[in-house]
Write an enzyme that holds these catalytic residues in place. Structure first.
Site, short mmCIF file in Angstrom:
data_model
loop_
_atom_site.label_atom_id
_atom_site.label_comp_id
_atom_site.label_asym_id
_atom_site.label_seq_id
_atom_site.Cartn_x
_atom_site.Cartn_y
_atom_site.Cartn_z
N GLU D 7 -2.97 32.93 -20.53
CA GLU D 7 -4.16 32.09 -19.93
C GLU D 7 -3.71 30.80 -19.68
O GLU D 7 -3.05 30.02 -20.73
CB GLU D 7 -5.25 32.17 -20.90
CG GLU D 7 -5.72 33.39 -21.03
CD GLU D 7 -6.82 33.72 -22.29
OE1 GLU D 7 -7.67 34.11 -21.89
OE2 GLU D 7 -6.33 33.82 -23.27
N MET E 1 -1.54 23.86 -23.10
CA MET E 1 -2.68 24.41 -23.55
C MET E 1 -2.46 26.04 -22.80
O MET E 1 -3.61 26.63 -23.31
CB MET E 1 -3.88 23.92 -22.58
CG MET E 1 -4.83 24.30 -23.46
SD MET E 1 -5.99 22.72 -23.30
CE MET E 1 -7.09 23.10 -21.80
N PRO E 2 -1.49 26.43 -22.24
CA PRO E 2 -1.27 28.03 -21.93
C PRO E 2 -1.37 28.66 -23.35
O PRO E 2 -0.81 28.08 -24.12
CB PRO E 2 -0.03 27.84 -21.45
CG PRO E 2 0.49 26.38 -21.02
CD PRO E 2 -0.17 25.51 -21.97
N THR E 3 -2.06 29.73 -23.44
CA THR E 3 -2.00 30.55 -24.41
C THR E 3 -1.59 31.97 -24.17
O THR E 3 -1.96 32.55 -23.09
CB THR E 3 -3.71 30.78 -24.86
OG1 THR E 3 -4.06 29.38 -25.28
CG2 THR E 3 -3.85 31.63 -26.15
N ASP E 40 0.33 27.87 -27.36
CA ASP E 40 -0.16 28.82 -28.44
C ASP E 40 0.37 30.43 -28.12
O ASP E 40 0.35 30.63 -26.87
CB ASP E 40 -1.45 28.79 -28.74
CG ASP E 40 -1.79 27.90 -29.75
OD1 ASP E 40 -1.97 28.30 -30.94
OD2 ASP E 40 -2.16 26.87 -29.33
#
Lengths: 63, 63, 63, 63, 63, 63
Positions: D7, E1-3, E40
């Site tokens: 994501e 911020m990539p998860t 993350d």
């Protein structure tokens, strides 16, 4: 209460989705018991540029 | 560090989303401790043609 | 019908989970409307060896 | 057979996605073994109005 | 911020996980920019009885 | 290539899982076409203490 998430390449028709969710729900109740109303199904239409197999996006020609 | 995914039918306003993420973050910190900055929330707006309950898509009339 | 998935580090008590799901459901109904029974929440307890931030597992000492 | 879901905030180019999936697949095979064809990667482009950190959507100015 | 969420068959060692998350984070920052701390990664170890391909669980012998 | 995630309350037998994945795969190929080998199914057994409906965990008595 089983909850399904189905990810599939975009482009399926509403008719296909209708039939698929009806069938999935039917076999779920057959195998697990419970009521059809307890089965939730969420579909994600994935764009070809967002799915890769073997390190290559599905927008690319495949050898 | 708790990470939330929220799936909801499309059509909510930005104001509703703003309020929802603020409240979710507040109660999370209240109950679990930690700092608000450690709470991530991702929302998915689901189209009615992509959610089924009881084997029927939410685009269909329900009896 | 909103469906929540919450991923959090393992180790929370049942009491914390009970309170968290009650509060999340309450604020959801307040902000989005609908009935509490339409809110589903699924929790995943994540082991420290299965979560990394900054390229380092949470089993490791952090500088 | 490892399956990745990534994501990330919307706005990445196809070139970035191409490179990312190639690299992810390469390091996966290096570390875990197996064949590249067994690695599937699905990307979700998340809108700024659908991601919150610290209780604030990423459409908002951050202090 | 990539998860990232990575689902893989259970049985990988901590050493493999450590190396994998370090490499994934490194290539993510190389390709997308940003800081390592914004990446993350959550791993799910899937039991063989919970993964099927071709309609057959991975606990079964495959022809 | 459709990928299914099924979340269900823990406690199903291997026999039920075997039958469920066989049936899901069969109806998927019937409705969407493609080969059975392209269908992946991942099951998550959810503990009662990790699923809530109506703000109440499924470990609690329900009125």
């Amino acid at each position: 209460m089983p909850t399904y998430h189905i990810e599939m390449m975009e482009g399926r028709t509403i008719e296909q989705k209708k039939k698929l969710v009806a069938e999935i729900t039917r076999v779920t109740v057959e195998v697990l018991g419970g009521s059809p109303d307890s089965v939730d199904i969420l579909i994600t239409d994935v764009k070809r540029e967002n799915w890769a197999t073997g390190g290559v996006l599905w927008t690319e020609p495949r050898s």
